[in-house]
Design a protein around this motif. Structure first.
Motif, PDB file in Angstrom:
ATOM      1  N   GLN A 350     -10.626   9.983  -8.237  1.00 18.81           N
ATOM      2  CA  GLN A 350     -10.025   8.733  -8.698  1.00 18.81           C
ATOM      3  C   GLN A 350     -10.342   7.569  -7.766  1.00 18.81           C
ATOM      4  O   GLN A 350     -10.640   6.460  -8.225  1.00 18.81           O
ATOM      5  N   ASN A 351     -10.276   7.822  -6.451  1.00 13.75           N
ATOM      6  CA  ASN A 351     -10.502   6.762  -5.455  1.00 13.75           C
ATOM      7  C   ASN A 351     -11.320   7.323  -4.292  1.00 13.75           C
ATOM      8  O   ASN A 351     -10.747   7.866  -3.341  1.00 13.75           O
ATOM      9  N   PRO A 352     -12.648   7.213  -4.372  1.00 19.22           N
ATOM     10  CA  PRO A 352     -13.494   7.731  -3.281  1.00 19.22           C
ATOM     11  C   PRO A 352     -13.113   7.113  -1.936  1.00 19.22           C
ATOM     12  O   PRO A 352     -12.998   5.894  -1.817  1.00 19.22           O
ATOM     13  N   ILE A 353     -12.911   7.973  -0.952  1.00 18.21           N
ATOM     14  CA  ILE A 353     -12.378   7.491   0.316  1.00 18.21           C
ATOM     15  C   ILE A 353     -13.374   6.649   1.098  1.00 18.21           C
ATOM     16  O   ILE A 353     -13.002   5.708   1.801  1.00 18.21           O
ATOM     17  N   HIS A 354     -14.665   6.942   0.975  1.00 18.85           N
ATOM     18  CA  HIS A 354     -15.651   6.137   1.695  1.00 18.85           C
ATOM     19  C   HIS A 354     -15.647   4.686   1.198  1.00 18.85           C
ATOM     20  O   HIS A 354     -15.768   3.750   1.998  1.00 18.85           O
ATOM     21  N   SER A 355     -15.510   4.524  -0.111  1.00 19.73           N
ATOM     22  CA  SER A 355     -15.460   3.165  -0.667  1.00 19.73           C
ATOM     23  C   SER A 355     -14.239   2.429  -0.150  1.00 19.73           C
ATOM     24  O   SER A 355     -14.290   1.227   0.160  1.00 19.73           O
ATOM     25  N   GLU A 356     -13.124   3.152  -0.061  1.00 21.09           N
ATOM     26  CA  GLU A 356     -11.883   2.544   0.435  1.00 21.09           C
ATOM     27  C   GLU A 356     -12.020   2.141   1.903  1.00 21.09           C
ATOM     28  O   GLU A 356     -11.622   1.050   2.302  1.00 21.09           O
ATOM     29  N   LEU A 357     -12.599   3.028   2.714  1.00 17.80           N
ATOM     30  CA  LEU A 357     -12.727   2.750   4.143  1.00 17.80           C
ATOM     31  C   LEU A 357     -13.766   1.686   4.436  1.00 17.80           C
ATOM     32  O   LEU A 357     -13.654   0.961   5.430  1.00 17.80           O
ATOM     33  N   CYS A 358     -14.792   1.583   3.586  1.00 17.01           N
ATOM     34  CA  CYS A 358     -15.842   0.584   3.818  1.00 17.01           C
ATOM     35  C   CYS A 358     -15.252  -0.814   3.967  1.00 17.01           C
ATOM     36  O   CYS A 358     -15.632  -1.580   4.856  1.00 17.01           O
ATOM     37  N   GLY A 359     -14.323  -1.133   3.081  1.00 22.65           N
ATOM     38  CA  GLY A 359     -13.729  -2.464   3.137  1.00 22.65           C
ATOM     39  C   GLY A 359     -12.823  -2.674   4.331  1.00 22.65           C
ATOM     40  O   GLY A 359     -12.570  -3.809   4.733  1.00 22.65           O
ATOM     41  N   LEU A 360     -12.351  -1.572   4.929  1.00 19.68           N
ATOM     42  CA  LEU A 360     -11.404  -1.678   6.034  1.00 19.68           C
ATOM     43  C   LEU A 360     -12.086  -1.712   7.397  1.00 19.68           C
ATOM     44  O   LEU A 360     -11.547  -2.290   8.341  1.00 19.68           O
TER      45      LEU A 360
END
Length: 468
Positions: A350-360
């Protein structure tokens, strides 16, 4: 109704709308920034103001006495909370008690650019702010109030002691008072985001609703409380961050399939070998002087949970393979952790973690402390599969390993089951370097928050090693 009464009634109705907009605005502040207890406090204060306004509406004569409203102050507090540089808010609009007979009121206890600060917020008309107080104010001027806050901050327990106090005047400040702040307290300007009105398109007849307030005349200044430059210089040179981390190591893995998402994550980070001597000098000077030149944007600290999540097979394209495996095989493989792993697989899809962390973490340089390095390598050795071991070696090449150097304030917390020593070392090292810690260990974060301390963190969803 007389003209004065009509104007007062209109002001009351406008204040009601502002209260409702502020309540809605609070729901848009992420939980990772504002603790549930702080949000509850703000909601209670807004509802109290709204109740007061409803009583005013029912009054027959609104001109019989001046109308005193608190909504402007609450709007200014929320304006501070919405700042991108403000996080780890642990207390809002409450006094900090040092003993049964000693306390000081602080509007916001938080981290600003990775530094622990106290915010004092004023929504008063600048014409009504006097330095020493008038004859009718019995000496209750701004100078005395600031001195009380500064004294309380410097005498507070190290766990609660801020590095600075930030004064935010939402309606501005007279030049004479501003100059006295600079001269007597060595206050310096703080740049806050102006933040604009936001509008939401609603259903049917409803068109737009204002979710924020502009403060075009706002003034924010900072007063230093923490260590002086000499002490910080001594600390910084005892635990310097220098020495290159070679980007050439990237190419050593070019013949292996590391995965697009992991490579994108690393590509978005600043590499240590690209850190010029000028960058290092600026970083160290910024930390020594507690400079507000966006120190937080320079470093990010990873704990073991974050390291595991980044290299896990679940985060690196192996979810379909896991779901294609029979349940009996997976239960035999993961034993009692089967439900835990499947929940992570669903979360990843549902929410790939790498994509989430990239922005952070994009644009930041990564650090880990020695304790994390040792624990992570031991976990990879025992539980990691060949691909996870490869990714671990690859990712480690782009991080700077720093000595365990936890901040004094974290180490001053009592060591308990929830406040374990190893976690105080890991998070404390990030705190020492003014770097937010990327973590899934929210139990520790909540335990710290319950002490009243603000701690800069970036939450991620957990991922496990799967032997990939």
């Amino acid at each position: 109704m007389e003209e004065g009464g009509a104007a007062a009634a209109a002001a009351v109705e406008d204040a009601k709308r502002r209260c409702e907009a502020l309540t809605d605005q609070l729901q848009h502040i992420p939980r990772s920034k504002l603790s549930p207890s702080s949000k509850t406090t703000l909601c209670r204060l807004i509802n109290s103001e709204l109740t007061f306004l409803h009583r005013l509406s029912a009054a027959s004569d609104l001109t019989s006495s001046p109308i005193s409203l608190n909504i402007g102050h609450l709007e200014a507090v929320v304006h501070v909370l919405r700042q991108p540089s403000v996080n780890a808010v642990s207390r809002v609009c409450k006094p900090i008690e040092f003993s049964k007979s000693s306390s000081i009121y602080v509007d916001v206890v938080c981290s600003l650019n990775g530094n622990p600060v106290w915010f004092i917020v004023s929504g008063r008309n600048p014409k009504c702010i006097s330095w020493n107080g008038g004859s009718s104010e019995k000496g209750k001027g701004l100078r005395k109030k600031i001195q009380q806050v500064v004294n309380a901050a410097r005498q507070s327990p190290v766990t609660l002691r801020p590095s600075s106090i930030v004064l935010f005047f939402s309606n501005g400040l007279g030049d004479d008072v501003y100059q006295k702040l600079r001269c007597e307290f060595e206050a310096v300007d703080v740049e806050l985001e102006p933040l604009c009105y936001q509008e939401l398109e609603l259903e049917e007849e409803w068109t737009h609703v204002v979710l924020g307030r502009l403060f075009p005349d706002a003034c924010a200044v900072r007063i230093q409380v923490g260590k002086d430059g000499v002490e910080l210089e001594k600390d910084i040179h005892e635990n310097r961050i220098d020495g290159p981390v070679s980007c050439n190591k990237y190419y050593e893995h070019s013949n292996f399939d590391l995965g697009v998402s992991l490579c994108s994550l690393v590509a978005g980070m600043k590499c240590w070998c690209c850190c010029s001597s000028d960058d290092k000098v600026e970083l160290e000077i910024g930390l020594m002087n507690q400079s507000w030149r966006d120190v937080e944007a320079k470093l990010v600290n990873f704990d073991t949970t974050a390291m595991v999540a980044i290299v896990s097979g679940i985060s690196n394209g192996r979810t379909e393979k896991l779901l294609a495996t029979s349940e009996s095989q997976l239960r035999d493989r993961f034993k009692g952790n089967y439900d835990f792993v499947i929940a992570q697989v669903d979360s990843e899809n549902q929410n790939p973690i790498h994509s989430e962390l990239c922005g952070l973490i994009s644009g930041k340089r990564g650090i880990i402390c020695e304790s994390v390095r040792l624990e992570f390598q031991e976990l990879i050795k025992m539980c990691g599969g060949p691909n996870e071991k490869l990714r671990a070696g690859f990712f480690l090449k782009f991080l700077k390993v720093v000595p365990d150097c936890p901040s004094t304030r974290l180490m001053s917390l009592p060591t308990t089951r929830k406040l374990a020593l190893k976690n105080k070392v890991v998070f404390g090292t990030g705190d020492y370097w003014c770097a937010p810690t990327v973590t899934a260990n929210m139990a520790f974060v909540r335990a710290v928050s319950q002490t009243g301390m603000s701690l800069s963190i970036t939450e991620h969803r957990p991922r496990a090693l799967i032997g990939d």
